[in-house]
Design a protein around this motif. Structure first.
Motif, PDB file in Angstrom:
ATOM      1  N   ILE A 108      -5.251   4.021  -4.405  1.00 47.33           N
ATOM      2  CA  ILE A 108      -4.904   3.147  -3.299  1.00 47.33           C
ATOM      3  C   ILE A 108      -3.824   3.699  -2.354  1.00 47.33           C
ATOM      4  O   ILE A 108      -2.884   3.758  -2.952  1.00 47.33           O
ATOM      5  CB  ILE A 108      -4.429   1.786  -3.550  1.00 47.33           C
ATOM      6  N   THR A 109      -4.313   3.628  -1.096  1.00 46.43           N
ATOM      7  CA  THR A 109      -3.487   4.500  -0.181  1.00 46.43           C
ATOM      8  C   THR A 109      -3.100   3.302   1.054  1.00 46.43           C
ATOM      9  O   THR A 109      -4.139   2.882   1.665  1.00 46.43           O
ATOM     10  CB  THR A 109      -3.812   5.613   0.390  1.00 46.43           C
ATOM     11  N   LEU A 110      -1.791   3.161   1.474  1.00 49.31           N
ATOM     12  CA  LEU A 110      -1.583   2.383   2.499  1.00 49.31           C
ATOM     13  C   LEU A 110      -1.313   3.207   3.754  1.00 49.31           C
ATOM     14  O   LEU A 110      -0.514   4.175   3.486  1.00 49.31           O
ATOM     15  CB  LEU A 110      -0.470   1.414   2.271  1.00 49.31           C
ATOM     16  N   GLN A 144      -1.539  -1.989   9.686  1.00 48.99           N
ATOM     17  CA  GLN A 144      -1.790  -1.232   8.490  1.00 48.99           C
ATOM     18  C   GLN A 144      -3.237  -1.800   7.833  1.00 48.99           C
ATOM     19  O   GLN A 144      -3.671  -2.648   8.050  1.00 48.99           O
ATOM     20  CB  GLN A 144      -0.519  -1.623   7.374  1.00 48.99           C
ATOM     21  N   HIS A 145      -3.508  -0.770   6.861  1.00 45.21           N
ATOM     22  CA  HIS A 145      -4.929  -0.965   6.218  1.00 45.21           C
ATOM     23  C   HIS A 145      -4.789  -0.270   4.956  1.00 45.21           C
ATOM     24  O   HIS A 145      -3.971   0.798   4.713  1.00 45.21           O
ATOM     25  CB  HIS A 145      -6.044  -0.728   6.811  1.00 45.21           C
ATOM     26  N   TRP A 146      -5.653  -0.639   3.840  1.00 42.00           N
ATOM     27  CA  TRP A 146      -5.658  -0.157   2.673  1.00 42.00           C
ATOM     28  C   TRP A 146      -6.706   0.468   2.466  1.00 42.00           C
ATOM     29  O   TRP A 146      -7.886   0.028   2.648  1.00 42.00           O
ATOM     30  CB  TRP A 146      -5.164  -1.100   1.510  1.00 42.00           C
ATOM     31  N   THR A 147      -6.758   2.026   2.026  1.00 36.66           N
ATOM     32  CA  THR A 147      -8.036   2.684   1.762  1.00 36.66           C
ATOM     33  C   THR A 147      -8.082   2.892   0.161  1.00 36.66           C
ATOM     34  O   THR A 147      -7.055   3.313  -0.469  1.00 36.66           O
ATOM     35  CB  THR A 147      -7.805   3.965   2.251  1.00 36.66           C
ATOM     36  N   THR A 188     -12.267   0.402   2.763  1.00 29.97           N
ATOM     37  CA  THR A 188     -10.913  -0.036   3.580  1.00 29.97           C
ATOM     38  C   THR A 188     -10.671  -1.390   3.543  1.00 29.97           C
ATOM     39  O   THR A 188     -11.740  -2.218   3.977  1.00 29.97           O
ATOM     40  CB  THR A 188     -11.276   0.811   5.104  1.00 29.97           C
ATOM     41  N   PRO A 235      -3.727  -7.286   1.886  1.00 36.91           N
ATOM     42  CA  PRO A 235      -3.443  -7.087   0.160  1.00 36.91           C
ATOM     43  C   PRO A 235      -4.510  -8.108  -0.605  1.00 36.91           C
ATOM     44  O   PRO A 235      -4.712  -7.565  -1.549  1.00 36.91           O
ATOM     45  CB  PRO A 235      -2.083  -7.364   0.082  1.00 36.91           C
ATOM     46  N   VAL A 257      -7.624  -6.351  -1.121  1.00 38.20           N
ATOM     47  CA  VAL A 257      -7.631  -5.357  -2.107  1.00 38.20           C
ATOM     48  C   VAL A 257      -7.734  -6.075  -3.411  1.00 38.20           C
ATOM     49  O   VAL A 257      -8.403  -5.471  -4.229  1.00 38.20           O
ATOM     50  CB  VAL A 257      -6.285  -4.547  -1.996  1.00 38.20           C
TER      51      VAL A 257
END
Length: 53
Positions: free
Chosen positions: A12-14, A22-25, A36, A40, A43
Motif C-alpha cells: 500500500i502506497t499513499l 491524496q489517494h492510496w495505491t 486505487t 482510508p 482501503v
C-alpha cells in the motif's frame, strides 16, 4: 533446501496528485493487479474483502 521468498501481502502506497489530493495505491501480488482508492475506509474494505477470499 529451497525457500520461497515471494511476498503475497499487498503493498500500500499513499500518494498525492498534482492538485494535492491524496489517494492510496495497492498492489496485490497474489493477483498481479493494482487498485486505487480515495479514502482510508475504501482501503480497509478492500483489505477485508481480500482477506475473506
Amino acid at each position: 533446501m529451497e525457500t520461497d521468498n515471494v511476498n503475497v501481502e499487498p503493498q500500500i502506497t499513499l500518494r498525492r496528485d498534482r492538485s494535492g489530493e491524496q489517494h492510496w495505491t495497492i498492489y496485490d501480488p497474489a493477483s498481479d493487479r493494482y487498485s486505487t482508492f480515495r479514502t482510508p475506509d475504501e482501503v480497509l474494505i478492500w483489505l477485508e474483502e481480500r482477506h475473506r477470499r
